[in-house]
Every structure is written in C-alpha cells, then in structure tokens.
Design an enzyme around this catalytic site. Structure first.
Site, mmCIF file in Angstrom:
data_model
loop_
_atom_site.group_PDB
_atom_site.id
_atom_site.type_symbol
_atom_site.label_atom_id
_atom_site.label_comp_id
_atom_site.label_asym_id
_atom_site.label_seq_id
_atom_site.Cartn_x
_atom_site.Cartn_y
_atom_site.Cartn_z
ATOM 1 N N ALA A 1 0.831 -1.216 0.000
ATOM 2 C CA ALA A 1 0.000 0.000 0.000
ATOM 3 C C ALA A 1 0.859 1.257 0.000
ATOM 4 O O ALA A 1 0.487 2.279 0.563
ATOM 5 C CB ALA A 1 -0.922 -0.008 1.212
ATOM 6 N N ALA A 2 2.030 1.165 -0.641
ATOM 7 C CA ALA A 2 2.937 2.315 -0.587
ATOM 8 C C ALA A 2 2.742 3.277 -1.745
ATOM 9 O O ALA A 2 3.276 4.381 -1.737
ATOM 10 C CB ALA A 2 4.381 1.839 -0.534
ATOM 11 N N ARG B 1 -3.232 9.269 -9.633
ATOM 12 C CA ARG B 1 -4.370 9.471 -10.534
ATOM 13 C C ARG B 1 -5.701 9.685 -9.818
ATOM 14 O O ARG B 1 -6.718 9.972 -10.431
ATOM 15 C CB ARG B 1 -4.480 8.279 -11.506
ATOM 16 C CG ARG B 1 -3.447 8.348 -12.615
ATOM 17 C CD ARG B 1 -3.402 7.073 -13.409
ATOM 18 N NE ARG B 1 -2.736 5.995 -12.677
ATOM 19 C CZ ARG B 1 -2.745 4.728 -13.051
ATOM 20 N NH1 ARG B 1 -3.387 4.367 -14.127
ATOM 21 N NH2 ARG B 1 -2.105 3.819 -12.337
ATOM 22 N N THR C 1 7.631 -3.399 -6.633
ATOM 23 C CA THR C 1 6.885 -4.351 -5.796
ATOM 24 C C THR C 1 7.812 -5.346 -5.095
ATOM 25 O O THR C 1 7.539 -5.759 -3.971
ATOM 26 C CB THR C 1 5.843 -5.110 -6.632
ATOM 27 O OG1 THR C 1 6.498 -5.612 -7.814
ATOM 28 C CG2 THR C 1 4.690 -4.219 -7.054
ATOM 29 N N ASP D 1 -5.016 -1.855 -3.016
ATOM 30 C CA ASP D 1 -5.960 -1.187 -3.918
ATOM 31 C C ASP D 1 -6.736 -2.164 -4.795
ATOM 32 O O ASP D 1 -7.280 -1.794 -5.824
ATOM 33 C CB ASP D 1 -5.226 -0.140 -4.775
ATOM 34 C CG ASP D 1 -4.093 -0.754 -5.589
ATOM 35 O OD1 ASP D 1 -3.898 -1.981 -5.527
ATOM 36 O OD2 ASP D 1 -3.400 0.010 -6.287
ATOM 37 N N ASN E 1 -53.682 12.180 19.314
ATOM 38 C CA ASN E 1 -53.802 12.750 17.981
ATOM 39 C C ASN E 1 -53.120 14.110 17.945
ATOM 40 O O ASN E 1 -53.477 15.009 18.694
ATOM 41 C CB ASN E 1 -55.287 12.899 17.605
ATOM 42 C CG ASN E 1 -55.432 13.109 16.111
ATOM 43 O OD1 ASN E 1 -54.805 14.002 15.539
ATOM 44 N ND2 ASN E 1 -56.236 12.285 15.474
ATOM 45 N N ARG F 1 -56.372 31.338 22.427
ATOM 46 C CA ARG F 1 -56.383 32.228 21.259
ATOM 47 C C ARG F 1 -57.340 33.372 21.537
ATOM 48 O O ARG F 1 -58.280 33.229 22.311
ATOM 49 C CB ARG F 1 -56.736 31.460 20.001
ATOM 50 C CG ARG F 1 -57.952 30.622 20.136
ATOM 51 C CD ARG F 1 -58.172 29.769 18.891
ATOM 52 N NE ARG F 1 -59.532 29.302 18.895
ATOM 53 C CZ ARG F 1 -59.889 28.048 18.739
ATOM 54 N NH1 ARG F 1 -58.969 27.109 18.550
ATOM 55 N NH2 ARG F 1 -61.152 27.705 18.751
HETATM 56 C C1 UD1 Z 1 1.859 -4.990 -10.909
HETATM 57 C C2 UD1 Z 1 2.586 -6.247 -11.359
HETATM 58 C C3 UD1 Z 1 1.928 -6.759 -12.656
HETATM 59 C C4 UD1 Z 1 0.444 -6.986 -12.425
HETATM 60 C C5 UD1 Z 1 -0.218 -5.759 -11.859
HETATM 61 C C6 UD1 Z 1 -1.615 -6.082 -11.433
HETATM 62 C C7 UD1 Z 1 4.915 -6.024 -10.706
HETATM 63 C C8 UD1 Z 1 6.271 -5.673 -11.142
HETATM 64 N N1 UD1 Z 1 3.958 -5.925 -11.618
HETATM 65 O O1 UD1 Z 1 2.051 -4.013 -11.886
HETATM 66 O O2 UD1 Z 1 2.521 -7.963 -13.069
HETATM 67 O O3 UD1 Z 1 -0.173 -7.371 -13.631
HETATM 68 O O4 UD1 Z 1 0.483 -5.279 -10.704
HETATM 69 O O5 UD1 Z 1 -2.262 -4.917 -11.050
HETATM 70 O O6 UD1 Z 1 4.713 -6.445 -9.573
HETATM 71 N N2 UD1 Z 1 3.654 -0.812 -4.506
HETATM 72 C C9 UD1 Z 1 4.359 -0.551 -3.349
HETATM 73 N N3 UD1 Z 1 5.677 -0.176 -3.438
HETATM 74 C C10 UD1 Z 1 6.309 -0.050 -4.623
HETATM 75 C C11 UD1 Z 1 5.599 -0.319 -5.798
HETATM 76 C C12 UD1 Z 1 4.277 -0.692 -5.704
HETATM 77 O O7 UD1 Z 1 3.821 -0.657 -2.255
HETATM 78 O O8 UD1 Z 1 7.491 0.278 -4.607
HETATM 79 C C13 UD1 Z 1 2.249 -1.231 -4.417
HETATM 80 C C14 UD1 Z 1 1.296 -0.218 -5.030
HETATM 81 O O9 UD1 Z 1 0.806 0.669 -4.036
HETATM 82 C C15 UD1 Z 1 0.191 -1.115 -5.560
HETATM 83 C C16 UD1 Z 1 0.873 -2.434 -5.866
HETATM 84 O O10 UD1 Z 1 2.092 -2.413 -5.152
HETATM 85 O O11 UD1 Z 1 -0.802 -1.380 -4.587
HETATM 86 C C17 UD1 Z 1 1.119 -2.621 -7.335
HETATM 87 O O12 UD1 Z 1 1.948 -1.597 -7.815
HETATM 88 P P1 UD1 Z 1 1.772 -0.974 -9.257
HETATM 89 O O13 UD1 Z 1 2.808 0.038 -9.453
HETATM 90 O O14 UD1 Z 1 0.374 -0.583 -9.467
HETATM 91 O O15 UD1 Z 1 2.105 -2.254 -10.158
HETATM 92 P P2 UD1 Z 1 1.829 -2.426 -11.673
HETATM 93 O O16 UD1 Z 1 2.857 -1.733 -12.450
HETATM 94 O O17 UD1 Z 1 0.431 -2.115 -11.961
HETATM 95 CA CA CA Z 2 -1.491 -1.085 -10.716
#
Ligand code: UD1
Ligand code: CA
Length: 449
Positions: A10-11, A16, A79, A102, A374, A437
């Site tokens: 959740a970082a 957007r 991630t 999310d 009433n 009244r």
């Molecule tokens: C990621 C996956 C992709 C998948 C997609 C599904 C990777 C590299 N890719 O892509 O294969 O199809 O999700 O939605 O994993 N987050 C962090 N810290 C970070 C980066 C991300 O906490 O440094 C969290 C974001 O808040 C989010 C989630 O990880 O909740 C996914 O990150 P996001 O950047 O949306 O990944 P995608 O590029 O969409």
């Molecule tokens: Ca995403």
C-alpha cells in the site's frame, strides 16, 4: 505449515486519484479500500503486514489496529522492493500471502485456495484472462508450465498478445521468497525491483509454479482513479443486491439500491427504487419501503410501510407503523406499534406511543407522547429556548388541535384537549380543555374600491 503472513502492498501514491487522501483510504461502500482487503485476510492469517509510504500516519490512524505490523517503504523502488521490506519479520517456515491494498474485492475463498495450493509447493499465482490485457504483467507458459511474468513495458510484441495476466496476488513459501528476492535486480525498462521476477528465479531453481485462474474478474480489479472506484462500487452493490435477492429480499431494481452497511430482513419485504441503506438496518417481515428513502442504523418491525421520500436515522420503528411520504425521523426516536407518522413531519429524540397519529406538517422534538394521541396538522413542540432543550410530555389519549405550539417544558395530561391555534405555555391536566387564542371579532370593513 500453517503459519500464514499476509503482506499488503500500500505504498503507492495513487497520483491518478487527484486526492489528498492516500489511495487505499478511498472509500468503497462504507469502508476504505484497505479495510475491504483486511476484512478478507483477517481470519486467514496469523499476522498482517502493511507496506506503506505516502501519508502513513493517516492510514494507521484510520485502520487503528494495533496487531498490524506497519512497515515503511521510504522510496517506492518496485513491488519486489516493497515485499523485501517485510522479510525481516517473517519466519522461513511460513507462507507469505501477497496482496495489494488497492484491489478491494478479493475474496477470502480465493485467498484460502491460494494458500492451500502453496502448502506443499513453492509459489502459487492468481492469474486472470482478460480481453484487454494492456498494462498488466503477462504470464508466460511453456507446455502449460509457468515460466515467467513479463511486464507490459518489457514485453515483446508476441508476449503482448497473451491474455493471461498477473493479478499481483500470490502465495509463496517464505524461505524461497526470501531467497529469490535476493536474486532479482532492477535491470528493466522501469528500473524497478519487480516482484514478478521471482517467478523466473524459481523456475531456474527447478521449482514448479502453480496457479489459480480467477473466475470472478471483479475480485482482481484494481482501483487507480475515481472512474474505476465508481465502477467497483457498482459491482460491489450489484453483487450485494444479488445476494439479498437470493435470500428473499424483493428489490424492484437492484441497480437502484445501495447498501453501505449491513442489512438483515425477514420474509416478504419489498424495496422500491432509489433506496440507500446505511450502517446497521434490520427489517421485520412484510415491510415495504417506497421510492427515494434513506435509512440509517434503524430497526424496523413487521408490517411497516414507509412511503416515498423519507429519511430515517438511528430509530426504532415498531410493528404496523406507517411513515411518510416526506418524513424525517432523526436520531433516538422510538415509534411504537401502529403509530402513523404522516406527510411532512420531523421527529427528533422522541417516543411516539402505540396508535398515535402525527399525520401532517409537524415538528416533534424531545417529546414523550403516549398512546392513542392525535397530533393535529402543523403542531410544533417548541423545545428550544435559544439556550437549552426542554421536554414535552403528552399523556395517552390527548388531542392537540391543529397549528398549536407547545412551549416546553410542558405536560399535557391524559385525554386533555388543546384547541386549534393555541400557544400553550402552562401544563394542562387530565381531561382539561385548554385554549389560548384571542376571541374572534367580526368587524365592518370598507374596501377602498
Ligand atoms: C503490478 C505487477 C503486474 C500486475 C499488476 C496487477 C509487478 C512488477 N507488476 O504491476 O505484473 O499485472 O500489478 O495490477 O509487480 N507498490 C508498493 N511499493 C512499490 C511499488 C508498488 O507498495 O514500490 C504497491 C502499489 O501501491 C500497488 C501495488 O504495489 O498497490 C502494485 O503496484 P503498481 O505500481 O500498481 O504495479 P503495476 O505496475 O500495476
Ligand atoms: Ca497497478
């Protein structure tokens, strides 16, 4: 192995959303996105870790759960990097379940299947087949066996044609997860540490990757902007409405019904269009709600009819009561059996006795009204003197004539009668008739014409 760690990512900033709120605190139905995820993992895992970055304090305050391990990811380096932050808190001999904060509609049963499949194996992915896979990591298979996940931005044209994609949800043997997280690097187009690269590492290590292909596409949908948030809200409401109808609730149009909370109901309840249920609401048997009503934290009995355009909040409504149209029932109101609250009436913090009628255009606040009373059209309890609120007591069988004002504190005795148009400032005893009244004068009148 039954030691299960949930790791919720959740970082992300959620740029957007164009909001000062972190993305995972955006609200779907009556809960934040993160609370939706937590509600599903809570009973599955021994420990929950949340990786946060942006506005961490705000998230922690909202979630307010001291058993969660909050792990800060100072820079969002991908991630893989996010998951690696949690590894120091995880025993080798456990399963790590990775989810996104999310992706709110993920189902407990799906997560449980992922965990079970990982008990003996190494890693289990949750994938989904999409008509339009743009943006997602593609699942690369060779003779059905998963070989790797390739991100959209790194994929070849042939790989971009693959419709099976990574949802991001996976379960992994924690010892292997740690090992492969050490092996990945950021040599890719985004210069990030991709969690998804652990798949190729595991395959190189001769591990078999299992997968579950999600059949409910909604449960893997992520929220990146307000348009997607609204889409998921509709999906959530639609699924909930379907469930209610399957349990016997009559809904004229499930697309025009929203429940942001919990609703319980008896048999033969019928709900018309444009209804919003909030908080905890229960309906007895044979109760009907006509169009355009909002009902919040209220217990409603059997055979109650609520006519159009009513707002009811923090109330208890007894059996056989009729309410509306155009009624506002405010908190701490108890309407007892077979009472009738009619057109354009506002009631606040009051008890209305059995069979009592308040049929037209009244304000009743801080009042205790007995049975068979009433209340005439336009009656007002004047409960506020500009500083304090005062009580009005009306005993059983009293009759309050139309357009009267009762200046509280005041007591109207049993079977007392108040003449229409009176302003009553002193209490009235049992069986008394009270009028205040001025005497009518009929005078000669000369028109100028
Ligand atoms: C990621 C996956 C992709 C998948 C997609 C599904 C990777 C590299 N890719 O892509 O294969 O199809 O999700 O939605 O994993 N987050 C962090 N810290 C970070 C980066 C991300 O906490 O440094 C969290 C974001 O808040 C989010 C989630 O990880 O909740 C996914 O990150 P996001 O950047 O949306 O990944 P995608 O590029 O969409
Ligand atoms: Ca995403």
């Amino acid at each position: 192995m039954n030691n299960i760690h949930a790791i919720i990512l959740a970082a992300g900033k959620g740029t957007r959303m164009n909001s000062t709120k972190p993305k995972v605190l955006q609200v779907l139905s009556n809960n934040t996105l993160l609370e939706h995820v937590l509600s599903q993992v809570k009973t599955l895992c021994n420990k929950i870790h949340i990786v946060y970055g942006f506005k961490g304090r705000q998230i922690q305050q909202k979630i307010n759960n001291s058993s969660i391990n909050w792990v800060k990811q100072v820079k969002q380096l991908g991630t893989g990097h996010a998951v690696a932050q949690v590894m120091p808190y995880i025993e080798d001999n456990s399963i790590s379940l990775i989810l996104y904060g999310d992706v709110p509609l993920i189902k407990r049963s799906t997560l449980s299947d992922l965990i079970n499949k990982t008990q003996q194996g190494s890693i289990t992915l949750l994938s989904v087949v999409l008509d339009n896979p743009t943006g997602y990591g593609r699942i690369i298979r060779n003779n059905k066996q998963i070989q790797a996940i390739v991100e959209q931005k790194d994929a070849s044209n042939i790989q971009l044609d693959i419709n099976e994609v990574n949802t991001g949800v996976m379960a992994a043997n924690s010892q292997l997860l740690k090992q492969y997280l050490n092996e990945i690097d950021s040599r890719n187009t985004q210069d990030e540490l991709y969690l998804t690269d652990i798949i190729a590492c595991a395959v190189a290590d001769e591990k078999t990757i299992s997968s579950i292909i999600s059949k409910n596409k909604f449960e893997v949908l992520g929220v990146n902007n307000k348009v997607q948030l609204a889409e998921l809200e509709r999906l959530f409401q639609k699924n909930q409405a379907t469930q209610f109808m399957q349990q016997g609730l009559g809904l004229k149009d499930p697309a025009r019904f929203d429940c942001r909370g919990t609703l319980t109901f008896g048999q033969n309840c019928e709900i018309d269009i444009n209804i919003l249920i909030e908080g905890k609401v229960s309906l007895g048997n044979n109760t009907t709600i006509k169009p355009n009503c909002i009902i919040k934290n209220t217990t409603i009995g059997n055979h109650v009819s609520i006519f159009p355009n009513c707002v009811i909040e923090d109330a208890v409504i007894g059996e056989g009561v009729t309410i509306g149209p155009f009624v506002h029932i405010r908190p701490q109101t108890h309407i007892q059996t077979h009472a009738k609250i009619g057109n354009f009436v506002e009631i606040k913090k009051s008890t209305i006795g059995k069979n009592t009628k308040i049929s037209h255009l009244s304000y009743v606040g801080d009042a205790t009204i007995g049975k068979n009373v009433n209340i005439g059209a336009g009656v007002i309890t004047c409960n506020y003197d500009g500083v304090n609120k005062h009580q009005t007591m009306i005993a059983d069988g009293a009759f309050i004539g139309s357009d009267s004002q009762l200046i509280a504190p005041i007591k109207i005795g049993k079977n007392a009668k108040i003449g229409a148009g009176s302003t009553i400032t002193k209490s009235v005893s049992e069986n008394q008739l009270s009028l205040s009244r001025t005497k009518q004068k009929n005078l000669k009148y000369h028109s100028k014409k």
